[in-house]
Design a protein around this motif. Structure first.
Motif, short mmCIF file in Angstrom:
data_model
loop_
_atom_site.label_atom_id
_atom_site.label_comp_id
_atom_site.label_asym_id
_atom_site.label_seq_id
_atom_site.Cartn_x
_atom_site.Cartn_y
_atom_site.Cartn_z
N GLY A 38 0.74 -0.98 0.11
CA GLY A 38 0.25 0.03 -0.17
C GLY A 38 0.96 1.53 0.62
O GLY A 38 0.50 1.83 0.49
N CYS A 40 1.20 3.88 -2.28
CA CYS A 40 0.72 4.83 -2.24
C CYS A 40 -0.20 5.56 -1.80
O CYS A 40 -0.82 6.53 -1.23
CB CYS A 40 -0.18 4.55 -3.71
SG CYS A 40 -1.20 4.26 -4.14
N GLY A 42 -3.40 4.45 -0.70
CA GLY A 42 -4.57 4.19 -1.46
C GLY A 42 -5.07 5.28 -2.47
O GLY A 42 -6.49 4.77 -2.74
N ALA A 44 -4.44 4.25 -5.80
CA ALA A 44 -4.29 3.61 -7.64
C ALA A 44 -3.07 3.92 -8.37
O ALA A 44 -3.16 4.37 -9.40
CB ALA A 44 -5.77 3.53 -8.48
N CYS A 46 0.39 2.78 -6.90
CA CYS A 46 1.65 2.51 -6.80
C CYS A 46 1.30 0.62 -7.05
O CYS A 46 2.65 0.13 -7.71
CB CYS A 46 1.67 2.00 -5.54
SG CYS A 46 1.08 1.23 -3.95
N ALA A 47 0.16 -0.26 -7.15
CA ALA A 47 -0.25 -1.72 -7.34
C ALA A 47 0.75 -2.21 -6.10
O ALA A 47 0.98 -3.18 -6.54
CB ALA A 47 0.34 -2.01 -8.76
N CYS A 49 -0.75 -3.01 -3.77
CA CYS A 49 -1.90 -3.47 -3.25
C CYS A 49 -2.52 -4.29 -3.89
O CYS A 49 -4.17 -5.08 -3.23
CB CYS A 49 -2.79 -2.31 -2.88
SG CYS A 49 -3.49 -2.02 -4.12
N CYS A 87 -6.81 -1.51 -2.78
CA CYS A 87 -6.94 -0.03 -1.99
C CYS A 87 -8.34 -0.13 -2.59
O CYS A 87 -9.15 0.86 -2.39
CB CYS A 87 -6.46 1.33 -2.34
SG CYS A 87 -6.05 1.36 -4.75
#
Ligand code: FES
Length: 107
Positions: A38, A40, A42, A44, A46-47, A49, A87
């Protein structure tokens, strides 16, 4: 409260009680789940999660939007049809019993 089960790559399972309105990523971080990063927070962006939704459950979840779809192309592990960003999954009562598989790595 909805219960979400996370299955680690090594087969360990964690069942989380997740209050409705909470993202699965935030619930996993709060519970100290090591298979979700996680990075970033949440957004969307960074990927890290990434999760795989259990077979047959994708249709029960909100659809992937364009931002999530683009970011899913940047996951550390292979993108599959059942890939989601946790996220972007905000829990409702309908999520109760959902099983998510964690990829081998997030970065
Ligand atoms: Fe960064 Fe989900 S926390 S994309």
């Amino acid at each position: 409260m909805p219960v979400i089960t996370l299955v680690h790559h090594d087969g360990r399972r964690d069942a989380l009680d997740v209050p409705p309105g909470t993202s699965i990523m935030h619930a996993a971080i709060a519970a100290g789940i090591d298979g979700i990063v996680g990075e970033c927070g949440g957004s969307a962006m960074c990927a890290t999660c990434h999760v795989y939704v259990a077979e047959g459950k994708m249709d029960q979840l909100p659809p992937v939007d364009a931002v999530e779809d683009a970011m899913l192309d940047s996951t550390a592990c292979e993108r599959k049809p059942e890939s989601r960003l946790s996220c972007q999954l905000r829990v409702t009562e309908e999520f109760d019993g959902l099983v998510l598989f964690l990829p081998e790595q997030q970065v």
